[in-house]
Scaffold this active site. Structure first.
Site, PDB file in Angstrom:
ATOM      1  N   ARG A 155       0.854  -1.104   0.196  1.00  0.00           N
ATOM      2  CA  ARG A 155       0.097   0.005  -0.098  1.00  0.00           C
ATOM      3  C   ARG A 155       0.936   1.164   0.131  1.00  0.00           C
ATOM      4  O   ARG A 155       2.122   1.218   0.658  1.00  0.00           O
ATOM      5  CB  ARG A 155      -1.069  -0.109   1.098  1.00  0.00           C
ATOM      6  CG  ARG A 155      -1.736  -1.266   1.458  1.00  0.00           C
ATOM      7  CD  ARG A 155      -2.552  -1.086   2.871  1.00  0.00           C
ATOM      8  NE  ARG A 155      -3.342  -2.374   2.756  1.00  0.00           N
ATOM      9  CZ  ARG A 155      -3.005  -3.626   3.384  1.00  0.00           C
ATOM     10  NH1 ARG A 155      -1.876  -3.675   3.863  1.00  0.00           N
ATOM     11  NH2 ARG A 155      -4.041  -4.485   3.540  1.00  0.00           N
ATOM     12  N   ARG A 259      -0.486  -2.046  -6.870  1.00  0.00           N
ATOM     13  CA  ARG A 259      -0.851  -3.122  -5.984  1.00  0.00           C
ATOM     14  C   ARG A 259      -1.702  -3.935  -6.767  1.00  0.00           C
ATOM     15  O   ARG A 259      -1.547  -5.405  -6.687  1.00  0.00           O
ATOM     16  CB  ARG A 259      -1.511  -2.433  -4.710  1.00  0.00           C
ATOM     17  CG  ARG A 259      -1.945  -3.573  -3.640  1.00  0.00           C
ATOM     18  CD  ARG A 259      -2.143  -2.566  -2.534  1.00  0.00           C
ATOM     19  NE  ARG A 259      -2.866  -3.512  -1.499  1.00  0.00           N
ATOM     20  CZ  ARG A 259      -2.531  -4.137  -0.477  1.00  0.00           C
ATOM     21  NH1 ARG A 259      -1.134  -4.315  -0.657  1.00  0.00           N
ATOM     22  NH2 ARG A 259      -3.194  -5.033   0.241  1.00  0.00           N
ATOM     23  N   HIS A 282      -3.414  -9.171   3.337  1.00  0.00           N
ATOM     24  CA  HIS A 282      -4.816  -9.304   3.569  1.00  0.00           C
ATOM     25  C   HIS A 282      -4.964 -10.311   4.932  1.00  0.00           C
ATOM     26  O   HIS A 282      -4.600 -11.276   4.847  1.00  0.00           O
ATOM     27  CB  HIS A 282      -5.504 -10.008   2.427  1.00  0.00           C
ATOM     28  CG  HIS A 282      -5.691  -8.753   1.177  1.00  0.00           C
ATOM     29  ND1 HIS A 282      -5.965  -9.354   0.043  1.00  0.00           N
ATOM     30  CD2 HIS A 282      -5.504  -7.523   1.223  1.00  0.00           C
ATOM     31  CE1 HIS A 282      -5.998  -8.339  -0.850  1.00  0.00           C
ATOM     32  NE2 HIS A 282      -5.820  -7.266  -0.059  1.00  0.00           N
TER      33      HIS A 282
END
Length: 311
Positions: A155, A259, A282
């Site tokens: 990110r 990403r 995640h």
């Protein structure tokens, strides 16, 4: 003479303005949606809010999404906004004792279709990565930013939070990877490829010193702006936007585009979805599985384009 429904709407809008302190724009949006709702009820012969049922509210939601009068249907987001206004109106009426029940409480908003991430193909990524002018300090920094975003799938906040010391391990051991801190400060170790390593090293040696001396208070940040301070999120977005324009890409490019591209290209290359999950940070593999839809769609496009009996 105003009907009971119209008087309820006026009272609710006054409540929004005076007691809730809603903005002019919010009140105007609610007024438009509730005017549409009032007209819908009137067409059904309903002028008393106590007579409204959940079926009436559901019918209103269906009507704005598929109108029969030739008007344009509302998008999912606009229909949801209209339903929010209606539900708020009926909740207000019930709380004030103006109606015995709240018929809108059980009506759920429409579900938006799943939006697939926009990923660049390999040629698009290459064109983007080739845009920085690496003969200048600014170009070296931009190249390091782009290569890190695509090379790690991080990110943008994770890359911007990196300090020079966070990369020290890579100098001693290229296989060491870099530690990133994602949502909830969850830590993960991500490998850094040779292209990203070389771009970072070039920035540290030939670019960062000139930026660092612009500030009287040295920053530990890896990526700096021209004033010697940590590069901001907005500046990073501007770097991506300008690079996308310079590369003449057909889509608007943001840090998240790289990403998405990172994940999609790994899955296209045969990577296991749980490996990609760990690399992206995640919490659930379900979040990562949306990228498998992208790759399946790509396979379908290729099949339809080249198979002699596909059509």
């Amino acid at each position: 003479m105003a009907t009971p429904v119209e008087r309820l709407v006026r009272g609710y809008l006054d409540h929004l303005t005076v007691e809730r302190g809603a903005s002019v724009h919010t009140v105007a949006a609610y007024r438009r949606d509730l005017a549409r709702y009032t007209a819908f009820l009137a067409a059904r012969g309903i002028d008393d809010p106590a007579a409204v049922t959940d079926a009436d509210v559901s019918a209103f939601l269906a009507a704005v999404q598929a109108p029969r009068d030739g008007s344009a249907p509302l998008s999912v987001s606009s229909a949801t906004r209209a339903l929010v206004a209606v539900r708020s109106l009926h909740a207000f009426a019930a709380a004030e004792g103006l109606t015995p029940t709240d018929p809108a409480a059980v009506v759920r908003p429409p579900r938006a279709g799943r939006a697939l991430p926009k990923a660049l193909d390999l040629a698009g990524v290459q064109a983007l990565l080739d845009t920085p002018d690496t003969t200048t300090p600014m170009g070296l920094r931009d190249a390091a930013l782009l290569e890190l975003l695509y090379g790690t799938g991080a990110r943008v906040s994770e890359v911007l939070d990196l300090d020079v010391d966070d990369l020290a391990g890579l100098v001693a051991d290229p296989d060491a990877g870099v530690r990133l801190f994602g949502k909830g400060r969850k830590e993960r170790l991500v490998p850094v490829g040779s292209y990203a390593r070389r771009a970072v090293e070039a920035w540290l040696v030939r670019g960062r010193p000139s930026f660092a001396q612009a500030s009287s208070r040295p920053s530990p940040a890896l990526l700096l702006n021209s004033r010697g301070q940590r590069l901001s999120r907005q500046s990073a977005y501007n770097v991506l936007r300008k690079a996308g324009e310079a590369a003449h890409l057909p889509v608007e490019v943001s840090p998240h585009t790289l990403r998405h591209s990172f994940a999609t290209h790994l899955l296209d290359g045969g990577a296991d979805v749980r490996v990609v999950q760990e690399l992206l940070g995640h919490a659930s593999v379900t979040t990562t599985q949306i990228y498998t839809l992208v790759t399946v769609e790509h396979l379908r496009e290729v099949f339809l384009a080249v198979h002699p009996r596909a059509r």
